[in-house]
Design a protein around this motif. Structure first.
Motif, PDB file in Angstrom:
ATOM      1  N   SER A   1       0.739  -0.722   0.122  1.00  0.00           N
ATOM      2  CA  SER A   1       0.056  -0.080   0.116  1.00  0.00           C
ATOM      3  C   SER A   1       0.966   0.966   0.274  1.00  0.00           C
ATOM      4  CB  SER A   1      -0.777  -0.390   0.827  1.00  0.00           C
ATOM      5  OG  SER A   1      -0.292   0.102   2.447  1.00  0.00           O
ATOM      6  N   SER A   2       2.277   0.691   0.186  1.00  0.00           N
ATOM      7  CA  SER A   2       3.368   2.103   0.089  1.00  0.00           C
ATOM      8  C   SER A   2       3.320   2.779  -1.251  1.00  0.00           C
ATOM      9  CB  SER A   2       4.324   2.701   0.862  1.00  0.00           C
ATOM     10  OG  SER A   2       4.928   1.007   0.099  1.00  0.00           O
ATOM     11  N   ILE A   3       3.314   1.646  -2.047  1.00  0.00           N
ATOM     12  CA  ILE A   3       3.050   2.009  -3.723  1.00  0.00           C
ATOM     13  C   ILE A   3       1.789   3.402  -4.191  1.00  0.00           C
ATOM     14  CG2 ILE A   3       2.635   1.613  -5.808  1.00  0.00           C
ATOM     15  CD1 ILE A   3       4.138  -1.830  -4.817  1.00  0.00           C
ATOM     16  N   PRO A   4       2.346   3.982  -4.948  1.00  0.00           N
ATOM     17  CA  PRO A   4       0.909   5.176  -4.781  1.00  0.00           C
ATOM     18  C   PRO A   4      -0.203   4.336  -6.415  1.00  0.00           C
ATOM     19  CG  PRO A   4       3.094   6.135  -5.724  1.00  0.00           C
ATOM     20  CD  PRO A   4       3.573   4.877  -5.331  1.00  0.00           C
ATOM     21  N   GLY A   5      -0.771   5.073  -6.030  1.00  0.00           N
ATOM     22  CA  GLY A   5      -2.343   4.176  -6.535  1.00  0.00           C
ATOM     23  C   GLY A   5      -3.153   3.125  -6.173  1.00  0.00           C
ATOM     24  N   ILE A   6      -1.919   1.962  -5.189  1.00  0.00           N
ATOM     25  CA  ILE A   6      -2.461   1.206  -4.417  1.00  0.00           C
ATOM     26  C   ILE A   6      -2.605   0.784  -3.071  1.00  0.00           C
ATOM     27  CG2 ILE A   6      -1.161  -1.915  -3.615  1.00  0.00           C
ATOM     28  CD1 ILE A   6      -1.368  -0.941  -6.642  1.00  0.00           C
ATOM     29  N   GLY A   7      -4.128   0.782  -3.145  1.00  0.00           N
ATOM     30  CA  GLY A   7      -5.121   0.899  -1.452  1.00  0.00           C
ATOM     31  C   GLY A   7      -5.213   0.034  -0.196  1.00  0.00           C
ATOM     32  N   PRO A   8      -5.661   0.210   0.324  1.00  0.00           N
ATOM     33  CA  PRO A   8      -6.313  -0.684   1.161  1.00  0.00           C
ATOM     34  C   PRO A   8      -6.631  -2.373   0.292  1.00  0.00           C
ATOM     35  CG  PRO A   8      -7.145   0.237   2.240  1.00  0.00           C
ATOM     36  CD  PRO A   8      -6.637   1.395   0.927  1.00  0.00           C
ATOM     37  N   ILE A   9      -7.537  -2.107  -0.446  1.00  0.00           N
ATOM     38  CA  ILE A   9      -8.134  -3.107  -0.995  1.00  0.00           C
ATOM     39  C   ILE A   9      -6.899  -3.822  -2.096  1.00  0.00           C
ATOM     40  CG2 ILE A   9     -10.240  -3.926  -2.603  1.00  0.00           C
ATOM     41  CD1 ILE A   9     -11.565  -1.398  -1.367  1.00  0.00           C
ATOM     42  N   THR A  10      -6.900  -3.178  -3.032  1.00  0.00           N
ATOM     43  CA  THR A  10      -5.527  -4.089  -4.161  1.00  0.00           C
ATOM     44  C   THR A  10      -4.424  -4.312  -2.703  1.00  0.00           C
ATOM     45  OG1 THR A  10      -6.527  -2.041  -5.377  1.00  0.00           O
ATOM     46  CG2 THR A  10      -4.470  -3.715  -5.729  1.00  0.00           C
ATOM     47  N   ALA A  11      -4.286  -4.394  -2.168  1.00  0.00           N
ATOM     48  CA  ALA A  11      -2.703  -4.431  -0.902  1.00  0.00           C
ATOM     49  C   ALA A  11      -3.633  -5.475  -0.705  1.00  0.00           C
ATOM     50  CB  ALA A  11      -2.561  -3.553  -0.345  1.00  0.00           C
ATOM     51  N   THR A  12      -4.380  -5.810   0.239  1.00  0.00           N
ATOM     52  CA  THR A  12      -4.893  -7.413   0.115  1.00  0.00           C
ATOM     53  C   THR A  12      -4.749  -8.266  -0.723  1.00  0.00           C
ATOM     54  OG1 THR A  12      -6.912  -6.112   0.743  1.00  0.00           O
ATOM     55  CG2 THR A  12      -5.958  -6.009   2.773  1.00  0.00           C
ATOM     56  N   ALA A  13      -5.706  -7.605  -1.522  1.00  0.00           N
ATOM     57  CA  ALA A  13      -6.318  -8.686  -3.025  1.00  0.00           C
ATOM     58  C   ALA A  13      -4.820  -9.364  -3.472  1.00  0.00           C
ATOM     59  CB  ALA A  13      -7.177  -8.563  -3.577  1.00  0.00           C
ATOM     60  N   LEU A  14      -3.551  -8.146  -3.655  1.00  0.00           N
ATOM     61  CA  LEU A  14      -1.847  -8.682  -3.971  1.00  0.00           C
ATOM     62  C   LEU A  14      -1.444 -10.034  -3.192  1.00  0.00           C
ATOM     63  CD1 LEU A  14      -0.844  -5.986  -5.564  1.00  0.00           C
ATOM     64  CD2 LEU A  14      -1.334  -8.179  -6.789  1.00  0.00           C
ATOM     65  N   ALA A  15      -1.704  -9.258  -1.229  1.00  0.00           N
ATOM     66  CA  ALA A  15      -0.919 -10.285  -0.563  1.00  0.00           C
ATOM     67  C   ALA A  15      -1.359 -11.683  -0.705  1.00  0.00           C
ATOM     68  CB  ALA A  15      -1.277  -9.237   0.506  1.00  0.00           C
ATOM     69  N   ALA A  16      -2.702 -11.813  -0.603  1.00  0.00           N
ATOM     70  CA  ALA A  16      -3.653 -12.837   0.017  1.00  0.00           C
ATOM     71  C   ALA A  16      -3.319 -13.378  -1.814  1.00  0.00           C
ATOM     72  CB  ALA A  16      -4.667 -12.546  -0.421  1.00  0.00           C
TER      73      ALA A  16
END
Length: 178
Positions: free
Chosen positions: A113-128
């Protein structure tokens, strides 16, 4: 086969995160359908507004107006749809709050989520979905896995790129592109 890449096994926790994402996606689709139904039913009586959730919220306010000449049965049907829309909003917000909480606790999601444009929803989906990013040799390989690279038909030193293949994970691609 020496070049074969195997799918990493997801933990039960990651599968639970993805289940939250799938449930949220379903609720968002149902919310969109309900909002479109409300717009369509109002259009039957000549009350037309443009597309978009904000405009549907304006229709909800119009429904409470007593000067509006709508049949009683239409008011009942629209009230049911408005209540369903509000309930779907509440459920989507609850899931999004839970995903934001997961993002604050999960170290990989926090880093993403520290990447610009990546919020909590995208970050958790990518991490999972991708628990170990080291299985990819490069960013392009990861993009190809997601289905974000053009199809290549190159020969004789001549590069020919086709359309985007769209063969990867459609949910992640949707979160990243749209």
């Amino acid at each position: 086969r020496p070049n074969m890449r195997f799918v990493p096994i997801k933990s039960g926790e990651n599968q639970g995160f993805l289940m939250l994402h799938r449930a949220r996606g379903l609720l968002v689709r149902q919310r969109t359908m309900t909002a479109c139904a409300i717009r369509a039913h109002f259009a039957e009586f000549g009350i037309i507004v443009g597309q978009g959730r904000q405009r549907v919220d304006g229709l909800v306010d119009v429904l409470d107006d007593e000067e509006l000449t709508l049949p009683a049965h239409a008011r009942i049907a629209l009230a049911v749809l408005v209540n369903q829309l509000k309930e779907l909003d509440r459920q989507v917000e609850a899931i999004e709050r839970e995903l934001a909480q997961i993002q604050r606790v999960n170290p990989m999601a926090k880093l993403l989520s520290s990447i610009p444009g990546i919020g909590p929803i995208t970050a958790t989906a990518l991490a999972a979905t991708v628990p170990d990013a080291t299985i990819f040799r490069s960013g392009r390989e990861f993009a190809a896995w997601l289905g974000l690279t053009p199809k290549q038909n190159s020969t004789g030193g001549k590069d020919r790129f086709g359309r985007i293949t769209k063969q990867g994970d459609s949910y992640l691609r949707h979160l990243l592109v749209i």
